[in-house]
Design an enzyme around this catalytic site. Structure first.
Site, mmCIF file in Angstrom:
data_model
loop_
_atom_site.group_PDB
_atom_site.id
_atom_site.type_symbol
_atom_site.label_atom_id
_atom_site.label_comp_id
_atom_site.label_asym_id
_atom_site.label_seq_id
_atom_site.Cartn_x
_atom_site.Cartn_y
_atom_site.Cartn_z
ATOM 1 C CB SER A 1 108.380 72.308 69.737
ATOM 2 O OG SER A 1 107.841 70.796 69.549
ATOM 3 C CD GLU B 1 94.811 70.068 72.524
ATOM 4 O OE1 GLU B 1 94.978 68.900 73.268
ATOM 5 O OE2 GLU B 1 93.842 70.659 72.623
ATOM 6 C CG LEU C 1 100.825 77.986 66.589
ATOM 7 C CD1 LEU C 1 101.184 79.350 66.391
ATOM 8 C CD2 LEU C 1 100.785 77.265 67.914
HETATM 9 S S1 MYA Z 1 98.392 73.645 67.381
HETATM 10 C C1 MYA Z 1 100.211 73.327 67.537
HETATM 11 C C2 MYA Z 1 100.501 73.232 69.008
HETATM 12 N N1 MYA Z 1 101.733 73.804 69.243
HETATM 13 C C3 MYA Z 1 102.185 73.853 70.608
HETATM 14 O O1 MYA Z 1 101.590 73.533 71.412
HETATM 15 C C4 MYA Z 1 103.348 74.639 70.664
HETATM 16 C C5 MYA Z 1 104.040 74.160 71.925
HETATM 17 N N2 MYA Z 1 105.229 75.407 72.128
HETATM 18 C C6 MYA Z 1 104.908 76.239 73.022
HETATM 19 O O2 MYA Z 1 103.881 75.960 73.728
HETATM 20 C C7 MYA Z 1 105.742 77.216 73.270
HETATM 21 O O3 MYA Z 1 106.810 77.386 72.201
HETATM 22 C C8 MYA Z 1 106.879 77.181 74.586
HETATM 23 C C9 MYA Z 1 108.132 77.863 74.504
HETATM 24 C C10 MYA Z 1 106.140 77.204 75.744
HETATM 25 C C11 MYA Z 1 107.611 75.659 74.503
HETATM 26 N N3 MYA Z 1 100.790 79.497 79.464
HETATM 27 O O4 MYA Z 1 110.253 82.282 76.752
HETATM 28 P P1 MYA Z 1 109.037 81.325 76.562
HETATM 29 C C12 MYA Z 1 104.622 82.488 78.691
HETATM 30 C C13 MYA Z 1 100.878 80.933 79.933
HETATM 31 O O5 MYA Z 1 109.116 79.979 77.434
HETATM 32 P P2 MYA Z 1 109.179 80.266 74.268
HETATM 33 C C14 MYA Z 1 97.586 72.323 67.659
HETATM 34 O O6 MYA Z 1 98.073 71.314 67.859
HETATM 35 C C15 MYA Z 1 105.821 82.531 79.548
HETATM 36 O O7 MYA Z 1 105.611 82.585 80.991
HETATM 37 N N4 MYA Z 1 102.120 81.320 79.629
HETATM 38 O O8 MYA Z 1 108.478 81.230 75.465
HETATM 39 C C16 MYA Z 1 96.217 72.372 67.487
HETATM 40 C C17 MYA Z 1 106.700 83.927 79.144
HETATM 41 O O9 MYA Z 1 106.155 84.835 79.795
HETATM 42 P P3 MYA Z 1 106.650 86.003 80.612
HETATM 43 C C18 MYA Z 1 102.867 80.840 79.002
HETATM 44 O O10 MYA Z 1 110.491 79.782 74.594
HETATM 45 C C19 MYA Z 1 95.528 71.182 67.434
HETATM 46 C C20 MYA Z 1 106.443 83.936 77.749
HETATM 47 O O11 MYA Z 1 105.062 83.034 77.414
HETATM 48 C C21 MYA Z 1 102.869 79.454 78.566
HETATM 49 O O12 MYA Z 1 108.893 80.977 72.998
HETATM 50 C C22 MYA Z 1 94.195 71.107 67.460
HETATM 51 C C23 MYA Z 1 107.171 83.512 76.909
HETATM 52 O O13 MYA Z 1 107.811 82.211 77.252
HETATM 53 C C24 MYA Z 1 101.657 78.821 78.775
HETATM 54 N N5 MYA Z 1 101.422 77.514 78.308
HETATM 55 O O14 MYA Z 1 107.808 79.144 74.386
HETATM 56 C C25 MYA Z 1 93.775 69.715 66.913
HETATM 57 N N6 MYA Z 1 103.812 79.130 77.761
HETATM 58 O O15 MYA Z 1 107.544 86.693 79.300
HETATM 59 C C26 MYA Z 1 92.306 69.192 67.947
HETATM 60 C C27 MYA Z 1 104.832 80.129 77.793
HETATM 61 O O16 MYA Z 1 105.857 86.715 81.320
HETATM 62 C C28 MYA Z 1 92.193 69.185 69.017
HETATM 63 N N7 MYA Z 1 104.313 81.039 78.388
HETATM 64 O O17 MYA Z 1 107.788 85.376 81.532
HETATM 65 C C29 MYA Z 1 91.896 67.983 69.703
HETATM 66 C C30 MYA Z 1 91.004 67.794 70.572
HETATM 67 C C31 MYA Z 1 90.632 66.263 70.968
HETATM 68 C C32 MYA Z 1 89.179 66.363 71.503
HETATM 69 C C33 MYA Z 1 88.666 67.162 71.943
HETATM 70 C C34 MYA Z 1 87.283 67.189 72.243
HETATM 71 C C35 MYA Z 1 86.343 67.946 71.650
#
Ligand code: MYA
Length: 572
Positions: free
Chosen positions: A141, A380, A134
């Site tokens: 972010s 994440e 991604l």
């Molecule tokens: S991958 C990299 C991780 N990156 C991110 O997490 C990016 C963070 N950014 C965002 O999430 C978005 O850009 C945000 C704003 C949310 C900030 N659930 O206008 P909007 C809907 C459901 O707010 P934006 C990595 O790290 C929202 O209601 N829906 O959008 C991998 C709206 O819907 P509607 C959601 O301003 C690591 C629409 O989307 C959510 O562009 C792997 C647009 O919303 C949501 N959460 O976004 C590593 N958010 O249009 C390993 C928004 O219907 C893992 N919406 O109103 C490690 C594991 C460790 C151990 C595990 C054990 C095994």
């Protein structure tokens, strides 16, 4: 919703519990006897015998259905298994987590029959590894701002991918990538072009896929992190995941679904670290007494235990809710990821402090954990963007309710009962009378005073949210000083809810640990409710606006100067 916070989230049947035990014990033993975290950290890769052993234990396909070669675990079972990874080796945790918590989660959640049958058996057995692509150099972010393009072919049978992804976990070792890319689409009514994000399953073998060299990192060194580039890569149209144009939904759902695993993993790490600190505090004597007898150490150890108790309760609350097929858990997942990553950092830092000089040395085994942990406040979704997400998602909901109320009250004569109820609610809040939310009958009778602290905080949060919405309207999205404090209050309130639930269950079942859990719960809620009051005061009181303005001015100056503005006291 009290039913989702104050509930019994342990939904495992007896059969599921005994199956879990048959997996858990050999896996734990395997980590004790075979895995060498120091070797992994030093050599910046997971030892081959560890990877082989984990494949034999079926740890690469914990949630893949059994008919596709996995163990078919529920979310609660998964949470319990990944705790082992957090206890023993976070770098192995990230390798396995990146593979199944996020990278092929999209195939599990959104894949069609053909995609599942083609990819999941090899992924579940560990014959192939997965990565989640991604993040890009200019898109972190702001997930929707990606530049990687997918151009559809004239015949419509494939998409050509061009672009670069960075900091991809498993990037150098993966065979299957979930890649997010944009396709330009013309709006038929306006004629304007805009980008629609889709998710694609891309194989390493497709021509034009290359991985960069391993990144040199602070921690989780044994896990592979590289860039991944796509240079005119042709991807068959049947590899679009979740339907064309649904990529943003796929990303968000994958991230929502993966966060509880991280929380549980970190709960495992915290248990380990607390054990080290407690053993040291019990044995180490200073000024003639074991240091556990000193208030300053007790303050630390008790806080560490509270942080752990909340984190673990959140992990199982969310996994339990997910197993009960509650669909609305994305806010809680974000809250718990923020909480767990901050809490584990704090707990490990305090463990080093309790161990003193010994804690700073490699031999104690905590410095590696500290380095490994740092990334969890970033991956994440950074905790900062998730805080804004938590606040805005909550405000959006409250805003919609308030708007509905506004419409109703445009005709006060015909809606007098609504008018009086709403006026009554606000009057009660002003003079500090509870507005009617009650947890009587839901929490243990021994915890009613503590429950009162929670309901009071919920009232205060409602009031602060309403205040913000009325003051700023839709412009509230730009007021991040306020949003951060709303998020912090929401996180504390959710944390209070889950420990109340946990302590209630332990008391109701007369568990040997019940009184200890009650103590943790009461202490946590006391302190958290004070923090909530403080944070919400800082949202409402106009005196705080001056402070926020100062923060902005200081930052402007620091950035304009490119660092610290003032000279040293001696002038040079
Ligand atoms: S991958 C990299 C991780 N990156 C991110 O997490 C990016 C963070 N950014 C965002 O999430 C978005 O850009 C945000 C704003 C949310 C900030 N659930 O206008 P909007 C809907 C459901 O707010 P934006 C990595 O790290 C929202 O209601 N829906 O959008 C991998 C709206 O819907 P509607 C959601 O301003 C690591 C629409 O989307 C959510 O562009 C792997 C647009 O919303 C949501 N959460 O976004 C590593 N958010 O249009 C390993 C928004 O219907 C893992 N919406 O109103 C490690 C594991 C460790 C151990 C595990 C054990 C095994």
């Amino acid at each position: 919703r009290p039913g989702q916070v104050l509930c019994s989230p342990l939904v495992l049947s007896e059969e599921q519990t005994s199956f879990l035990k048959t997996l858990y014990e050999p896996c734990n033993r395997f980590f004790e006897e075979v895995n060498d975290p120091n070797w992994n950290d030093k050599n910046e890769k997971v030892q081959a015998k560890t990877l082989q052993g984990l494949k034999e234990l079926k740890m690469f396909g914990l949630q893949v259905p059994e008919n596709l070669g996995g163990l078919g675990l529920t979310d609660t079972q998964y949470a319990r298994m990944v705790e082992i990874l957090g206890w023993h080796d976070l770098a192995v945790g990230v390798t396995l987590g990146a593979h199944q918590s996020s990278s092929f989660k999209g195939i599990l959640l959104f894949g069609d029959k053909h995609q599942k049958e083609k990819y999941l058996p090899d992924l579940a057995s560990g014959r192939s590894l997965a990565a989640f692509c991604l993040t890009e150099p200019t898109s972190g972010s702001d997930a929707a701002s990606i530049w990687t393009m997918a151009e559809v072919s004239q015949c419509g049978k494939f998409y050509t991918l061009n672009g670069s992804k960075m900091w991809i976990s498993n990037g150098g070792v993966a065979d299957v990538f979930t890649v997010f890319a944009k396709t330009k689409v013309k709006d038929v009514t306006t004629g304007e072009e805009h980008g629609k994000i889709s998710a694609f399953i891309v194989e390493k073998e497709f021509e034009g896929v290359t991985s960069g060299p391993p990144e040199e990192k602070m921690g989780i060194k044994a896990s592979s992190t590289t860039s991944v580039s796509f240079d005119n890569v042709n991807v068959p149209a049947e590899n679009v995941l979740g339907g064309f144009g649904n990529g943003f939904k796929v990303t968000m759902n994958v991230l929502n679904n993966s966060r509880f695993g991280t929380v549980s993993t970190l709960a495992g790490t915290m248990r380990r670290v607390i054990e080290k600190a407690a053993n040291h505090a019990a044995k180490q004597k200073q000024f003639g007494k074991e240091i556990r007898n000193y208030g300053i150490i007790q303050d630390k150890l008790a806080h560490m235990a509270m942080y752990h108790c909340v984190t673990e309760s959140m992990a199982y609350m969310i996994s339990g809710n997910m197993d009960m097929k509650v669909s609305d858990f994305h806010l809680e997942a974000a809250i718990s990821k923020i909480f767990a990553s901050e809490a584990s950092w704090e707990v490990t830092d305090e463990c080093i402090q309790i161990l003193g000089g010994a804690g700073y040395m490699k031999k104690a085994g905590v410095e590696c954990i500290m380095r490994d942990l740092r990334i969890f406040r970033i991956l994440e979704g950074t905790n900062d963007i998730l805080q804004i997400f938590v606040a805005l998602a909550g405000l959006q909901h409250a805003g919609a309710q308030l708007q509905e109320l506004q419409h109703t009250l445009e005709d006060p004569l015909n809606n007098s009962s609504v008018l009086f109820t709403e006026l009554g609610l606000r009057a009660k809040r002003i003079i500090w009378i509870p507005t009617g939310i009650s947890l009587d009958g839901v929490v243990s009778g021994h915890l009613l005073d503590t429950a009162g602290l929670v309901t009071k905080c919920v009232d205060l949060l409602s009031e602060a949210v309403e205040h913000l919405l009325l003051k700023f309207g839709t412009q509230v999205t730009h007021h991040q000083f306020h949003l951060k404090r709303i998020a912090d209050a929401a996180i504390d309130i959710y944390a209070m809810g889950v420990v109340l639930s946990r302590a209630t269950q332990s008391l109701n079942h007369n568990l040997p640990s019940a009184l200890h859990e009650k103590l943790l719960c009461e202490s946590w809620c006391y302190k958290a409710s004070e923090r909530v009051r403080w944070n919400l005061k800082a949202v409402k009181a106009s005196s705080w606006n001056c402070y926020y303005q100062n923060m902005k001015s200081i930052t402007d100056e620091v950035v304009r100067t490119g660092g610290v503005l003032y000279p040293r006291p001696m002038g040079f």
